[in-house]
Scaffold this active site. Structure first.
Site, PDB file in Angstrom:
ATOM      1  N   HIS A 106      60.884 -36.007  73.382  1.00  0.00           N
ATOM      2  CA  HIS A 106      61.647 -37.099  74.021  1.00  0.00           C
ATOM      3  C   HIS A 106      60.813 -37.876  75.036  1.00  0.00           C
ATOM      4  O   HIS A 106      61.351 -38.474  75.971  1.00  0.00           O
ATOM      5  CB  HIS A 106      62.921 -36.559  74.717  1.00  0.00           C
ATOM      6  CG  HIS A 106      63.952 -36.045  73.760  1.00  0.00           C
ATOM      7  ND1 HIS A 106      64.576 -34.826  73.904  1.00  0.00           N
ATOM      8  CD2 HIS A 106      64.452 -36.581  72.626  1.00  0.00           C
ATOM      9  CE1 HIS A 106      65.428 -34.642  72.901  1.00  0.00           C
ATOM     10  NE2 HIS A 106      65.368 -35.691  72.108  1.00  0.00           N
ATOM     11  N   ARG A 136      58.107 -44.591  66.277  1.00  0.00           N
ATOM     12  CA  ARG A 136      58.244 -43.378  67.077  1.00  0.00           C
ATOM     13  C   ARG A 136      57.815 -42.211  66.190  1.00  0.00           C
ATOM     14  O   ARG A 136      58.361 -42.019  65.108  1.00  0.00           O
ATOM     15  CB  ARG A 136      59.690 -43.175  67.503  1.00  0.00           C
ATOM     16  CG  ARG A 136      59.925 -41.843  68.180  1.00  0.00           C
ATOM     17  CD  ARG A 136      61.398 -41.611  68.427  1.00  0.00           C
ATOM     18  NE  ARG A 136      61.623 -40.296  68.962  1.00  0.00           N
ATOM     19  CZ  ARG A 136      62.717 -39.564  68.710  1.00  0.00           C
ATOM     20  NH1 ARG A 136      63.665 -40.042  67.921  1.00  0.00           N
ATOM     21  NH2 ARG A 136      62.859 -38.380  69.235  1.00  0.00           N
TER      22      ARG A 136
END
Ligand code: AMP
Length: 387
Positions: A175, A87
């Site tokens: 996000h 990520r």
């Protein structure tokens, strides 16, 4: 062949191992890096480790990664890591899709550190450490900003002289991996709602909300950096830029001191003077803790109205993240009083931990969905390997 995912946060590393059919083999995390480190992991929903690492001097992400490697090598010597999916918080204007991380790409990501100083250095440290540990594995970066990259221009820009927009001063939004996961899950749970106008509230230590129209992000509360929008555990959220000027000009604060305050000493922690952790604030029930919680829920309600206006109406709201998934009081304070928008909230379902917390008659569906950034990373990494 196995795939490792790494999700390096500001004081944690979440990790997971999947097989080539994206079946989960193992999942765990190290929390409290630099303060009270603790490792936990589960295999087939059963705990295989859950212990403090305070005796192991885990003071940074490198040491935490070494502890994960140690767990893998001693506990699972037969697994062979063919790919590592990461990520990456910031992909700037360039990265709107997952990419293979080569030297050139990593340098470009390093240049984005000023835009996400709390996360990007840890993400890149994770890439460096994984490359050293698994030199033959393909490394793949998946970006939190990517989900928002084709939002309409007015939701992407600031009203500054236009050349700043062209230079990359934009509302990136974050996000994105979580939004991608929960909006995909909603399509499985309720395709009708998923093809409509959805607001997702990702509420955790970091928090943001996103307006999603038929699966596509059209705007979010976070902006240029992960400071904007909702107040968070320690971050301030929306702030008049005049406050920053005042602090510099009248209080003589340096840019560094202001940055430190906005990232580390504001939000729930700053307002309560007690803690960044919602559970601690709920348990304390002091006026200071209540003040912080009221501000948090108040801002969520304001943003819910704004994002619904952006969407031209509202068909569903999803709650996710540590707070969104677990804190029933917060969900209640957010949802009650929104009848004027067609929201009919079911307090009993909400307290019982149901996945749907609206009444059967509500014209807006209210959902609680456990997010899963790791599986999104794994799917993307396997897709890239396949190519
Ligand atoms: P995350 O960053 O998504 O892991 O979320 C962390 C936040 O979720 C912290 O503020 C926790 O206090 C909060 N949280 C986790 N579980 C609960 C719970 N059962 N009730 C209230 N807040 C919770």
């Amino acid at each position: 062949m196995h795939l490792l995912t790494l999700n390096c946060g500001s004081s944690s590393i979440k990790f997971a191992i999947f097989d080539s059919d994206v079946r989960e083999f193992l999942r765990g995390q190290i929390d409290g890096i630099g303060t009270a480190p603790r490792i936990s992991a589960k295999r087939n929903a059963e705990s295989i480790i859950d212990r403090s690492l305070e005796d192991a001097n885990v003071s940074d992400h490198g040491a935490a990664f070494a502890a994960i490697l140690d767990l893998l090598r001693t506990g699972f010597p037969d697994i062979s890591i063919a790919s590592v999916g990461h990520r990456i918080v910031h992909g700037g204007t360039q990265f709107s899709q997952p990419v293979v991380l080569d030297k050139d790409t990593i340098e470009k990501l390093r240049a984005l550190i000023p835009l996400a100083p709390l996360h990007q250095p840890n993400n890149i440290a994770g890439v460096d450490a994984a490359a050293a540990a698994f030199p033959d594995a393909l490394q793949v970066g998946c970006f939190d900003t990517a989900f928002h990259r084709d939002q309409p221009w007015i939701n992407d820009a600031f009203a500054l002289p236009y050349h700043y927009y062209e230079e990359g001063v934009r509302r990136y939004g974050f996000h994105g991996l979580s939004y991608e996961y929960v909006s995909g899950r909603l399509r499985e749970i309720s395709p009708t709602h998923a093809s409509g106008r959805v607001v997702v509230c990702h509420l955790g230590n970091g928090a943001s909300m996103c307006a999603i129209d038929n699966g596509r992000s059209i705007g979010s509360t976070m902006g240029f950096t992960a400071l904007d929008g909702l107040p968070m555990g320690t971050r301030c959220g929306q702030l008049d830029p005049g406050v920053v000027l005042y602090l510099m000009q009248e209080k003589g604060m340096s840019a560094h001191a202001i940055e430190d305050m906005l990232y580390h000493d504001s939000g729930l922690k700053g307002l309560s003077g007690l803690s960044n952790d919602l559970r601690t604030l709920e348990a304390a029930a002091t006026p200071e803790a209540d003040r912080a919680i009221d501000y948090f829920t108040g801002r969520i309600r304001i943003e819910l109205g704004a994002l619904a206006a952006m969407l031209g109406g509202l068909d569903a709201v999803i709650f996710c993240g540590g707070i969104g998934e677990n804190a029933w009081r917060i969900r209640q304070s957010v949802c009650e009083g929104f009848e004027w928008m067609g929201v009919e909230f079911d307090a009993r379902r909400n307290r019982s931990g149901d996945a749907i917390i609206s009444t059967d008659q509500s014209s807006v569906g209210l959902f609680v969905i456990q997010t899963d950034e790791e599986i999104v990373i794994a799917r993307h990494a396997l897709e890239l390997i396949g190519q």
